[in-house]
Enzyme design. Sequence first.
Site, PDB file in Angstrom:
ATOM      1  N   SER A   1      63.877  87.634 130.340  1.00  0.00           N
ATOM      2  CA  SER A   1      62.619  88.163 129.808  1.00  0.00           C
ATOM      3  C   SER A   1      61.588  88.486 130.895  1.00  0.00           C
ATOM      4  O   SER A   1      61.417  87.734 131.852  1.00  0.00           O
ATOM      5  CB  SER A   1      62.011  87.157 128.836  1.00  0.00           C
ATOM      6  OG  SER A   1      60.773  87.628 128.342  1.00  0.00           O
TER       7      SER A   1
ATOM      8  N   THR B   1      61.420  87.181 119.623  1.00  0.00           N
ATOM      9  CA  THR B   1      62.467  88.107 120.039  1.00  0.00           C
ATOM     10  C   THR B   1      63.828  87.643 119.510  1.00  0.00           C
ATOM     11  O   THR B   1      63.908  86.691 118.722  1.00  0.00           O
ATOM     12  CB  THR B   1      62.478  88.274 121.577  1.00  0.00           C
ATOM     13  OG1 THR B   1      63.345  89.350 121.923  1.00  0.00           O
ATOM     14  CG2 THR B   1      62.916  87.003 122.280  1.00  0.00           C
TER      15      THR B   1
ATOM     16  N   LYS C   1      63.593  87.616 114.689  1.00  0.00           N
ATOM     17  CA  LYS C   1      62.562  88.497 114.124  1.00  0.00           C
ATOM     18  C   LYS C   1      62.562  88.526 112.596  1.00  0.00           C
ATOM     19  O   LYS C   1      61.548  88.871 111.987  1.00  0.00           O
ATOM     20  CB  LYS C   1      62.722  89.914 114.686  1.00  0.00           C
ATOM     21  CG  LYS C   1      62.445  89.998 116.175  1.00  0.00           C
ATOM     22  CD  LYS C   1      62.547  91.412 116.705  1.00  0.00           C
ATOM     23  CE  LYS C   1      62.309  91.447 118.208  1.00  0.00           C
ATOM     24  NZ  LYS C   1      62.335  92.834 118.749  1.00  0.00           N
TER      25      LYS C   1
ATOM     26  N   ASN D   1      57.598  90.435 114.936  1.00  0.00           N
ATOM     27  CA  ASN D   1      57.744  90.050 116.342  1.00  0.00           C
ATOM     28  C   ASN D   1      56.473  89.445 116.920  1.00  0.00           C
ATOM     29  O   ASN D   1      56.440  89.077 118.093  1.00  0.00           O
ATOM     30  CB  ASN D   1      58.169  91.256 117.194  1.00  0.00           C
ATOM     31  CG  ASN D   1      57.011  92.162 117.528  1.00  0.00           C
ATOM     32  OD1 ASN D   1      56.230  92.532 116.648  1.00  0.00           O
ATOM     33  ND2 ASN D   1      56.868  92.520 118.791  1.00  0.00           N
TER      34      ASN D   1
ATOM     35  N   GLY E   1      72.997  99.200 115.725  1.00  0.00           N
ATOM     36  CA  GLY E   1      72.597  97.824 115.461  1.00  0.00           C
ATOM     37  C   GLY E   1      71.903  97.676 114.127  1.00  0.00           C
ATOM     38  O   GLY E   1      71.404  98.651 113.550  1.00  0.00           O
TER      39      GLY E   1
ATOM     40  N   GLY F   1      66.505  93.058 113.654  1.00  0.00           N
ATOM     41  CA  GLY F   1      65.088  93.338 113.440  1.00  0.00           C
ATOM     42  C   GLY F   1      64.604  94.588 114.142  1.00  0.00           C
ATOM     43  O   GLY F   1      63.819  95.363 113.586  1.00  0.00           O
TER      44      GLY F   1
ATOM     45  N   TYR G   1      65.733  96.501 128.446  1.00  0.00           N
ATOM     46  CA  TYR G   1      64.869  96.823 129.596  1.00  0.00           C
ATOM     47  C   TYR G   1      65.330  96.169 130.889  1.00  0.00           C
ATOM     48  O   TYR G   1      64.726  96.364 131.944  1.00  0.00           O
ATOM     49  CB  TYR G   1      63.429  96.397 129.295  1.00  0.00           C
ATOM     50  CG  TYR G   1      63.286  94.932 128.937  1.00  0.00           C
ATOM     51  CD1 TYR G   1      63.144  93.969 129.923  1.00  0.00           C
ATOM     52  CD2 TYR G   1      63.325  94.515 127.613  1.00  0.00           C
ATOM     53  CE1 TYR G   1      63.025  92.626 129.598  1.00  0.00           C
ATOM     54  CE2 TYR G   1      63.208  93.180 127.275  1.00  0.00           C
ATOM     55  CZ  TYR G   1      63.054  92.241 128.267  1.00  0.00           C
ATOM     56  OH  TYR G   1      62.952  90.909 127.946  1.00  0.00           O
TER      57      TYR G   1
ATOM     58  N   GLY H   1      63.855 100.691 127.922  1.00  0.00           N
ATOM     59  CA  GLY H   1      63.074  99.860 127.024  1.00  0.00           C
ATOM     60  C   GLY H   1      61.845  99.207 127.609  1.00  0.00           C
ATOM     61  O   GLY H   1      61.063  98.605 126.870  1.00  0.00           O
TER      62      GLY H   1
END
Length: 416
Positions: free
Chosen positions: A13, A52, A56, A77, A116, A119, A196, A217
Amino acid sequence: MEYGCIGKKLGHSFSAVIHAKLGNYDYRLCELTETELTEFMTKKDFKGINVTIPYKETVIPFLDNIDESAKKIGAVNTVINNNGILTGYNTDFYGMTELLKKGSVELAGRKVFILGTGGTSKTARAVAKSLGASEINVVSRNPKNGEISYDEMYKRADEVEVIINTTPVGMFPKPDAFAVEPEKFPNLSGAADAVYNPLTTEFISRARACGANAVNGLYMLVAQAAKAAELFFNDKTMTEKTDKVFSEINKEKLNIVLIGMPGSGKTTIGKIVANALGREFCDTDGEFVKSNGAIADYFNSNGEAAFRDKESEIVSELGAKNGLVIATGGGAILRAENVKHLKQNGIVFFLDREVENIIPTSDRPLGSDREAIRKRYEERYPIYCSAADIKVDSNRDVNTVAADIEKAFNSMEGQV
């Protein structure tokens, strides 16, 4: 904790770094199992949190109120604790919308395929609908409730115009993975990835190679974080910081990668750049020597192929890290996989030194004499040019070359 992010695995993260740039408040990462999540949400010992993967949807039963847009999406979120009353929001909707706009990924009138079902997928569906997609398809490994399979998506390849990946496929520590092959969709015009880390996923890299507008992302992460901070503190100025924070984070996470012929100054110049920018310096040849001894001796005993295999392992490991200055061996770019790994988190500078200015040395097994150097130069020059993002004249004083690299890097605008 007062503010933070909860999830199952948060080692990848960037959230704490982003919130530190948004404001001066205590923001922590909190990894929770399903059992720990129940205790955490019941205890309510926080002021505001981000949520996350994979919670979610799981947090919703613990909430007293849900913002209307989050309720429609079916995913939360961001949670605000107001004197024990928990209210859920979805700032991912704002973040994804801003990401698509920033990257010029057009959804209006397009057939959108969302990978996918979690959430973030629900958020992507809401965003696609709000931006006027003509058709929205949700793709799942186990389709139900109107979803389609990946096989079905490939069968309908000509229909696919925009792909949004909301799965964790391609995320560190498995950056070589990808959910679909962009090359299979001849009408692909846009792609977005909620992942990301790495900064450029395999999916996005390949989508760009197909000519699609494709976005990473990170901008979404920063935008949703700014929106969440706005809710935390009722501060409308937070979202105004998005572009600045994104640019700073993107630059801090990018590696500076130096490629070029043996003897072009990569190690010397790399150390100067690293020192000037306060970064760690790594040399792929140096890393090899630490574990395997002298390169020339290894070449003589094991051959070039064995050396290249070891080199690729080192490149893959360093390329997955962030914020480094990396000097590569002269032949590292001969394998496409190495170039890919260096570019996932890096900007590549080619130190272009004329062959007459490269001095042969006995410790370079493929560049020990003038003839060998010239041969390698002619073979590799087109590959260096193709792999480079920026070419720098390396026939000058090393400090001048280093200063040019620093200037080019510091003037970069963040690319989504």
